[in-house]
Scaffold this active site. Structure first.
Site, PDB file in Angstrom:
ATOM      1  N   GLY A  12       0.856  -1.106   0.077  1.00 35.21           N
ATOM      2  CA  GLY A  12       0.011  -0.114  -0.135  1.00 35.21           C
ATOM      3  C   GLY A  12       0.724   1.218  -0.030  1.00 35.21           C
ATOM      4  CG  HIS A 109       1.371  -1.648 -15.484  1.00 39.67           C
ATOM      5  ND1 HIS A 109       1.081  -2.941 -14.943  1.00 39.67           N
ATOM      6  CD2 HIS A 109       2.620  -1.913 -16.273  1.00 39.67           C
ATOM      7  CE1 HIS A 109       2.060  -3.964 -15.674  1.00 39.67           C
ATOM      8  NE2 HIS A 109       2.891  -3.039 -16.341  1.00 39.67           N
ATOM      9  CD  GLU A 174       4.514   1.990  -9.113  1.00 43.68           C
ATOM     10  OE1 GLU A 174       3.654   1.869  -8.438  1.00 43.68           O
ATOM     11  OE2 GLU A 174       5.282   1.235  -9.410  1.00 43.68           O
TER      12      GLU A 174
HETATM   13  C1  GRF Z   1       3.416  -1.364  -7.619  1.00 40.66           C
HETATM   14  O1  GRF Z   1       4.426  -1.431  -7.913  1.00 40.66           O
HETATM   15  C2  GRF Z   1       2.193  -1.098  -8.558  1.00 40.66           C
HETATM   16  O2  GRF Z   1       2.496  -0.488  -9.641  1.00 40.66           O
HETATM   17  C3  GRF Z   1       1.992  -2.436  -8.658  1.00 40.66           C
HETATM   18  O3  GRF Z   1       2.052  -3.194  -7.473  1.00 40.66           O
HETATM   19  C4  GRF Z   1       2.855  -2.541  -6.765  1.00 40.66           C
HETATM   20  C5  GRF Z   1       2.086  -2.428  -5.381  1.00 40.66           C
HETATM   21  O4  GRF Z   1       2.914  -1.405  -4.463  1.00 40.66           O
HETATM   22  N1  GRF Z   1       0.692  -2.807  -9.358  1.00 40.66           N
HETATM   23  P1  GRF Z   1       2.264  -0.976  -3.173  1.00 40.66           P
HETATM   24  O5  GRF Z   1       1.465  -1.826  -2.671  1.00 40.66           O
HETATM   25  O6  GRF Z   1       1.472   0.543  -3.513  1.00 40.66           O
HETATM   26  O7  GRF Z   1       3.250  -0.244  -2.561  1.00 40.66           O
END
Ligand code: GRF
Length: 213
Positions: A12, A109, A174
């Site tokens: 998360g 993603h 991200e």
């Molecule tokens: C992230 O790299 C997201 O892009 C992928 O899974 C990972 C999740 O990370 N779908 P987090 O749970 O937000 O730390």
């Protein structure tokens, strides 16, 4: 105020980036729920700390995938959010749910789509030998990581990278791109036009949003 609901299955950290952006007042919205398929997701503790209600739809407690999907869809509908955010939600969303929330569900993603959809995107990027990678925030459609792109962030891929170092560099992007895409959605600035998402100008002019690393 727009209502956001986040779906997450694990750590998360993207959810946390959204919580932090909301706390800073960067997004004109409130988060009205975390929905998870995993009762031991660390995302649950993050929600509790932020005072966000948690809805656990424990995949392992359903006799079939179809029953899980029906329950998940009904939980999401009851929350009646303006935007549903897949932030590390590790299941494929079934077609009926995708259709029910068309234009209101986004995903993050860890690759520059359309390259490297699906699982292990960082591994795919390293194996292919690309020299840049990154992340993509996109609307969810019926395909696998195939919906219209909202924002992307780039990172270099270095000679000495392994999956972890690359994943960490991408993750920083991200955490920037996801809250930014949510802000644009909540400001009513995203127009889906076939494959393209047009971003309307804001008060700061036509390019007042962060796109690249
Ligand atoms: C992230 O790299 C997201 O892009 C992928 O899974 C990972 C999740 O990370 N779908 P987090 O749970 O937000 O730390």
């Amino acid at each position: 105020m727009k209502k956001l609901v986040v779906l997450a299955s694990g750590r998360g950290s993207n959810f946390q980036a959204v919580i932090d952006a909301l706390a800073r007042g960067n997004i004109p919205a409130e988060c009205s729920g975390l929905v998870t398929d995993n009762p031991s997701a660390y995302a649950i503790s993050r929600a509790e700390r932020a005072g966000i209600p948690v809805y656990v739809v424990d995949f392992s407690s359903f006799p079939s995938k179809e029953e899980y999907e029906r329950e998940m869809q009904s939980v999401l509908l009851n929350l009646s959010a303006d935007l549903y955010i897949l932030a590390g939600y590790m299941r494929i969303v079934d077609t009926a749910t995708v259709r029910a929330f068309a234009g209101k569900m986004i995903n993050i993603h860890p690759a520059l789509l359309p390259s490297f959809p699906g699982l292990h995107a960082q591994h795919q990027a390293l194996s292919y030998g690309v020299k840049v990678s990154g992340c993509t925030v996109h609307f969810v459609d019926e395909g696998m990581d195939s919906g219209p792109v909202i924002l992307q962030g780039c990172v270099p891929v270095f000679e000495e990278d392994n999956e972890e170092t690359l994943a960490e560099r991408i993750l920083a992007q991200e955490h920037r791109c996801l809250p930014e895409a949510i802000r644009l959605f909540c400001e009513g600035r995203l127009i889906i036009d076939g494959r393209r998402v047009h971003i309307l100008p804001g008060n700061g002019g036509p390019h007042d949003y962060g796109v690249s690393g």
